[in-house]
Design a protein around this motif. Structure first.
Motif, short mmCIF file in Angstrom:
data_model
loop_
_atom_site.label_atom_id
_atom_site.label_comp_id
_atom_site.label_asym_id
_atom_site.label_seq_id
_atom_site.Cartn_x
_atom_site.Cartn_y
_atom_site.Cartn_z
N TYR A 191 -36.38 -49.44 77.19
CA TYR A 191 -37.79 -49.17 76.94
C TYR A 191 -38.02 -47.80 76.36
CZ TYR A 191 -38.35 -53.45 79.32
OH TYR A 191 -38.29 -54.74 79.64
N ILE A 238 -40.58 -60.13 75.40
CA ILE A 238 -41.00 -61.08 76.42
C ILE A 238 -40.44 -62.46 76.10
CG2 ILE A 238 -43.00 -62.24 77.43
CD1 ILE A 238 -44.48 -59.59 77.13
N SER A 271 -38.63 -62.51 85.07
CA SER A 271 -39.85 -61.89 85.60
C SER A 271 -39.72 -60.37 85.66
CB SER A 271 -40.15 -62.44 87.00
OG SER A 271 -39.09 -62.09 87.85
N GLU A 282 -40.78 -58.63 82.62
CA GLU A 282 -42.23 -58.73 82.46
C GLU A 282 -42.93 -57.64 83.27
OE1 GLU A 282 -45.29 -62.32 82.72
OE2 GLU A 282 -43.22 -62.91 82.42
N ILE A 283 -42.46 -57.48 84.51
CA ILE A 283 -43.05 -56.44 85.35
C ILE A 283 -42.83 -55.09 84.72
CG2 ILE A 283 -42.88 -55.26 87.57
CD1 ILE A 283 -42.06 -58.02 88.72
N LYS A 284 -41.60 -54.88 84.25
CA LYS A 284 -41.31 -53.61 83.62
C LYS A 284 -42.22 -53.37 82.44
CE LYS A 284 -36.49 -52.82 84.78
NZ LYS A 284 -35.13 -52.72 84.23
N MET A 285 -42.44 -54.46 81.70
CA MET A 285 -43.30 -54.36 80.52
C MET A 285 -44.69 -53.88 80.91
SD MET A 285 -42.34 -54.92 77.60
CE MET A 285 -43.24 -53.60 76.93
N LYS A 286 -45.19 -54.51 81.96
CA LYS A 286 -46.54 -54.16 82.42
C LYS A 286 -46.59 -52.68 82.80
CE LYS A 286 -48.56 -58.44 84.05
NZ LYS A 286 -48.60 -59.33 85.22
N ILE A 287 -45.55 -52.27 83.53
CA ILE A 287 -45.54 -50.88 83.94
C ILE A 287 -45.49 -49.97 82.72
CG2 ILE A 287 -44.22 -49.13 85.19
CD1 ILE A 287 -43.28 -51.35 87.04
N LEU A 339 -46.63 -50.57 79.79
CA LEU A 339 -47.95 -50.52 79.15
C LEU A 339 -48.88 -49.58 79.90
CD1 LEU A 339 -48.65 -54.18 78.05
CD2 LEU A 339 -48.73 -52.12 76.63
N GLN A 340 -48.83 -49.71 81.24
CA GLN A 340 -49.75 -48.89 82.02
C GLN A 340 -49.41 -47.42 81.89
OE1 GLN A 340 -49.99 -50.43 85.97
NE2 GLN A 340 -51.68 -51.77 85.38
N GLN A 390 -50.74 -46.21 78.78
CA GLN A 390 -52.18 -45.98 78.86
C GLN A 390 -52.51 -44.69 79.60
OE1 GLN A 390 -53.98 -49.45 80.46
NE2 GLN A 390 -54.66 -50.16 78.45
#
Lengths: 212, 974
Positions: free
Chosen positions: B70, B89, B95, B98-103, B105-106, B109
């Protein structure tokens, strides 16, 4: 002058003079004698202020400058026309001069302005009194033109019976309409400022007046 | 936590068995966000340092958290970033990633957010900031308007609300650095919607039509500031702007006005008509004016010379004064020029410094009308010119004679007034005021007092610096001088600028001191020649204060100077001459809350009432006016009654010749009749009948008050009957076609009040009053709209066959429904009330449903206004009665906000809401929503309310919810 006589003089003047209190009369008498100087009293010699001494007072104390008006004021004070103002004339004169009612002042002023005493102020008299009232303008061909015009303006304003001269009635009516015209032809009354200064000084501590 | 020696381990472990928190001095290892935040929380004041150390120790947090893959992603920006993620993805479908992805992104942000946040602080210094933008816009505003000389037609903000940091953009846009949005209408282009941001200024997507929302997208390139952008977009703007710039830059060196082009004089002259002037403009006007004088009077030699000297000196003097140098004032009456010149320029500086106040300008400054030199001049002109010459060139004696003679002219005549000014008399007269000669001052003031009745002369006097001199004279020991000065000030201070000058020079305090004159009777008597009575001095002081009291700041100044008790004392006298200015001042000042309180405290009402019985019409008028102003307050209204003021007011109604007084009296009656007891009294005095008689053939000022009074009286049944019996309804309905907004508000209120009576309603209906009311819903002013809507409610309630009547108005229902888009709370509340009444008719309810009433109502649901909440809830409960509206309200998310209404403090809101919820609870989905939003508990509390309707509705609603719950349970177990 002995104390008794002074007392008597004060009493009689106070009685006849409604504008001054006894104390004030006394102060004025003191002032008078201070001005005249302690002349030993002799029956035949009239003591009082002569013309020059009086004019000096008018000039120094009341800031008057016009010689002619000052002469006329002297005449106004000097009721018996003997060329010198006695103590009685002094007190009576100042009574009108300082505290007079409008009527008294009108009468007094009219007498001052009526140079020849014929009970009218004529055009000539006005001209005479006003002749120094305008600044000489270099552009003006006839320096008297303005004065003449001023006289005409005054007549138009004050001469109600249109006879070309001011009677006392004319004068009185004009002054009653407009108080400012009381001294229409020159200041012959003290201006309020010097008057209050004079009164403050004389009626408080008369002995200091010598210094003036 | 497990503690052992110098190490601390958390009990929580990750899936590999490692503790989430591991502390062994001086190192600390943390493996989850939860522990991290807790750790930071413990650090308290050291938070920032800890965080800093943490980041320093972990140079690449993203890589550490998510793994090296990442790392690359976070480096990339823009479109490729998103596509990369998608690729990831789809590629590895587990999964964890996916969680890592979300993190990731956050974190991204958070990063952005932090950046923007710090940028907001840093960027205050760079390029544009709210302050400069605001200045730019304000400046442009001053130069915009109709006409070719302005640079823009209009420029305005899209939002009135300004945040504390000076921005007007909503907070979520401020983060992007946007400061505000401006709508600019240039002369030669469409309205531009412009975003001002910290980076610069650019065109945005404009206002969208339906919502009034701004499309924030950038639509053009970024310019460095607003002016640059507008220059690019509008040719006329850039042309006019360059002119203005020339003017601005010209101004400082313009010490030779003779060179200024005539054209510009014309422009500035015209500009003086507009009341809003920039300070720069003002300065130019002053210069222009003196030029103008000069240009129009070539024949008067001496005047010309003064004038040109004047203009040459002005700027120099300005400079001198600015540096605080006190210039010697010329005292002699002979040289008229300089002294005033200096004063004049002081004035000018004052003007420039002074901010424009919000005071209303009754006496609008008008353009100057100088007499044309070539016009036939009346003989007075030449005579006055001559007198002025003597004034200038004479000693005291000649001056007094000239003054007395001048006074004999008809000074009330404009010819003479203007002649005095045009030959330079004003300068001399004002100069005389600065001398020591009492007689000259008196004579001069007597003339100034007369000619200052002329508005132009007033302005000239102020320009010449006459007011400060007069204010100083107020200190004079001569009472007649004080009187004259005060009277002249009373005349001059009829316009705002003059009033400001009076205040600035301490005039108000001195004038208030004049009111107190009677007290110092112990003063040594001055020469009786110039004396007047103390009463006269106080009268003149009151007169001047009356004029001055038209400015807000002066009212304050009068109060602060202790004017109110003095006015109250003077009010006890019985001289009409004195009472009129005193009451006039009080009446003027009573517009301020402070004064009304003081008036009550000083027991002034009693005397006002007493003076209502005076013979003098003007005095009566002002007393009535003062009562009108004060009677907003309930206690005052009672005082008026207790002191027997209602009877004289009622009897004054019978005299209708003096319209001003009638307006004041009816105004007082209107305000007094807000109290019920007063209305009863008025009924006793047969005032209501008289008021009805005044409904015709009266000027609007009277009508507004009469109708207002009737509107108040109509709140009682008996009075409604009286009004109907006297035939008052017809004229009231006739007034519905007016255009005066205040009148319409009152008329609609009165008609609405009458309509409560079914018999009256018949008359209104017959006169087509309902149609007139309905058409007032189209009135542009929200107050009128709302008032008309409120009036319609009783009409619809009481009309026979109301449904049919409502349907008969073509397009009426659509109009009403569309008013729900208004942004005025009062309009919305009133329209909701109307809809409640309309919806009582099934057919009409169907029609408004078709017009989309449900979504519109639903949209309003999120309000905090209790009045609107109440009427909205009533309407919703009424509208539920048709078709699937219940369901529709649920779909439009109106239910959840309604539940919150139950937390309001207003029982009326509770009742209406409970009823609405009861209606809505007939739909199962709504019940679920209510339950989710915790309605049951709130409703249970309501069941205990003393209000029966509320009880019943709340209970009904709960029972519906309960029934649903039971049904579900039943379904589940069977």
């Amino acid at each position: 002058m002995n104390r008794k006589k002074l007392q008597k003089l004060t009493d009689s003047l106070t009685k006849n003079c409604k504008h001054f209190s006894k104390f004030e009369v006394k102060c004025l008498i003191n002032l008078f004698y201070n001005l005249v100087g302690e002349v030993t009293e002799r029956q035949s010699v009239i003591i009082g202020l002569d013309r020059n001494a009086f004019r000096n007072i008018l000039h120094m104390t009341f800031g008057m400058t016009d010689d002619m008006i000052m002469d006329r004021v002297f005449r106004g004070f000097d009721k018996d026309n003997d060329g010198c103002i006695s103590v009685t004339e002094w007190v009576y004169g100042l009574s009108v001069f300082l505290r007079g009612t409008l009527e008294e002042k009108m009468k007094y002023c009219f007498e001052v302005f009526d140079l020849n005493g014929d009970s009218f102020i004529s055009k000539e008299e006005m001209f005479h009194m006003l002749k120094n009232s305008l600044l000489k303008q270099p552009s003006e061909e006839d320096p008297d033109e303005g004065i003449k015009d001023l006289v005409e303006i005054t007549l138009k304003k004050m001469d109600h019976d249109h006879d070309g001269k001011l009677s006392f009635a004319d004068y009185e009516q004009a002054v009653r309409e407009e108080t400012l015209l009381l001294e229409a032809f020159g200041p012959c009354l003290p201006d309020p400022k010097s008057q209050s200064e004079f009164e403050a000084q004389v009626f408080k501590d008369p002995n200091e007046f010598n210094e003036v | 936590m497990e503690t052992s020696g110098t190490t601390v381990k958390s009990e929580e472990v990750d899936k590999n068995g490692e503790p989430l928190l591991y502390l062994s001095v001086p190192q600390i290892k943390i493996r989850s966000f939860g522990q991290l935040s807790r750790m930071l929380y413990i650090a308290k004041n050291m938070k920032l340092k800890e965080a800093q150390a943490c980041i320093e120790a972990n140079r690449n947090p993203v890589a550490k958290i998510l793994g090296l893959d990442y790392n690359i992603i976070s480096e990339k920006i823009g479109n490729s970033f998103v596509s990369n993620i998608l690729d990831k993805i789809t590629k590895d479908d587990d999964s964890e990633s996916e969680i890592k992805m979300k993190i990731a992104l956050q974190l991204k942000q958070l990063d952005l957010h932090l950046l923007n946040h710090s940028l907001k602080h840093i960027s205050l210094e760079i390029r544009l900031n709210p302050g400069t933008v605001k200045n730019d816009i304000e400046l442009l505003k001053q130069f915009s308007g109709k006409g070719k000389q302005t640079v823009l037609e209009s420029i305005e903000y899209t939002s009135d609300y300004e945040f504390s940091n000076g921005c007007r953009a909503p907070p979520w846009r401020q983060i992007k650095g946007e400061i505000c949005y401006v709508l600019v209408k240039p002369h030669d282009a469409e309205t531009l919607c412009v975003t001002c941001s910290k980076e610069g200024v650019f065109l945005n997507g404009g206002k969208t039509d339906d919502e009034g929302q701004i499309n924030y997208e950038r639509k053009g390139e970024i310019y460095k500031d607003l002016v640059t952008l507008l220059k690019e977009k509008s040719a006329i703007f850039s042309e006019n702007m360059s002119k203005q710039e020339i003017k601005f830059s010209e101004q400082p060196q313009k010490d030779q006005p003779n060179e200024a082009p005539k054209e510009e004089v014309a422009i500035t002259h015209k500009a003086s008509v507009t009341s809003r002037k920039s300070t720069q403009e003002k300065n130019r006007i002053n210069l222009g004016r003196s030029q103008l004088t000069k240009r129009l009077e070539p024949s008067l030699n001496w005047r010309t010379s003064v004038s040109s000297k004047e203009s040459r000196n002005t700027l120099r003097d300005t400079q001198v004064e600015k540096h605080g140098g006190k210039l010697e004032k010329s005292r002699s009456s002979v040289s008229p020029g300089r002294a005033q010149l200096i004063r004049k320029s002081v004035e000018k500086i004052e003007e420039i410094i002074s901010d424009s106040s919000s005071e209303s300008e009754e006496d609008e400054e008008q353009p100057d009308h100088r007499q044309e030199a070539n016009a036939d001049l009346p003989s007075e002109y030449w005579q006055i010119q001559k007198l002025v010459k003597y004034l200038k060139g004479g000693n005291q004696t000649a001056t007094v004679i000239a003054l007395c003679s001048m006074k004999d002219f008809n000074l009330a005549q404009e010819t003479c007034q203007l002649a005095i000014r045009d030959v330079g008399g004003l300068e001399v007269l004002i100069n005389l005021l600065e001398t020591d000669e009492v007689k000259c001052k008196i004579g001069s003031l007597k003339i100034l007092k007369e000619i200052s009745h002329n508005p132009q002369i007033r302005r000239n006097i102020v320009d010449l610096g006459g007011l400060p001199v007069m204010v100083n004279i107020l200190d004079s020991p001569h009472k007649s001088l004080k009187c004259l000065a005060a009277e002249t000030i009373a005349n001059v201070a009829k316009f705002r600028r003059a009033r400001r000058v009076v205040r600035r020079h301490g005039g108000i305090t001195k004038l208030v001191a004049l009111l107190d004159c009677g007290k110092h009777s112990g003063e040594p008597a001055q020469s009786s020649l110039y004396e007047t009575r103390d009463v006269e001095v106080a009268r003149c002081g009151a007169l001047a204060l009356w004029s001055c009291s038209k400015s807000y700041a002066n009212k304050e100044a009068i109060r602060k100077a202790g004017g109110i008790p003095l006015l109250a004392r003077l009010l006890k006298t019985s001289h009409e001459n004195m009472l009129i200015p005193v009451v006039g001042t009080l009446q003027e000042c009573a517009s301020e809350e402070n004064y009304r309180a003081a008036i009550k405290a000083e027991r002034i009402i009693e005397n006002l009432v007493k003076n209502l019985n005076s013979e003098n019409e003007q005095l009566q008028e002002h007393c009535a006016m003062a009562i009108y102003q004060c009677a907003e307050d309930e206690e005052t209204r009672d005082l008026v009654r207790l002191h027997g003021g209602l009877k004289p007011l009622a009897s004054l109604l019978n005299n209708t010749d003096n319209k001003e007084r009638l307006a004041a009296v009816t105004g007082a009656i209107w305000k007094c009749s807000i109290s019920k007891e007063n209305v009863t009294k008025f009924r006793e005095y047969k005032a209501i009948e008289t008021l009805v008689g005044l409904l015709t053939d009266q000027p609007e000022e009277v009508l507004v008050n009469v109708v207002g009074a009737l509107g108040e009286c109509c709140q009682e049944h008996e009075n409604r009957v009286i009004i109907r019996r006297c035939g008052g309804i017809q004229p009231l309905v006739n007034l519905l076609v007016g255009i005066n907004q205040a009148l319409l508000v009152n008329v609609t209120k009165a008609v609405g009040a009458c309509a409560v009576e079914p018999e009256s309603m018949m008359i209104i209906d017959r006169l087509d009053g309902v149609r007139l009311l309905w058409s007032l819903l189209k009135n542009p002013h929200p107050d009128v709209k709302a008032s008309a809507a409120w009036a319609l409610c009783p009409c619809i309630q009481n009309a026979k066959d109301a449904g049919e009547m409502v349907r008969s108005f073509v397009g009426g229902l659509e109009l009403v429904v569309n008013l729900l888009k208004s942004d005025n709370k009062e309009v919305l509340a009133s329209v909701c009330a109307v809809i409640t009444n309309i919806a009582k008719d099934q057919e009409n309810l169907a029609v408004i449903t078709d017009h989309g009433v449900v979504p519109l109502l639903s949209k309003l649901a999120n309000t905090n206004n209790d009045k609107l909440r109440r009427h909205l809830a009533e309407t919703i409960s009424r509208c539920c009665m048709w078709g699937r509206n219940r369901v529709a309200f649920g779909e439009h998310k109106a239910v959840a906000p309604l539940v919150r209404y139950l937390k309001s403090n207003d029982t009326n809101v509770h009742r209406a809401t409970a009823q609405a919820l009861y209606q809505l609870s007939e739909d199962a989905d709504n019940c679920v929503t209510m339950h989710e939003n915790g309605a049951v508990k709130l409703l249970l509390d309501m069941v205990g309310s003393p209000d029966e309707e509320l009880q019943e509705a709340a209970a009904g609603c709960i029972s519906n919810i309960r029934r649903l719950a039971l049904a579900i349970e039943k379904a589940r177990y069977s």
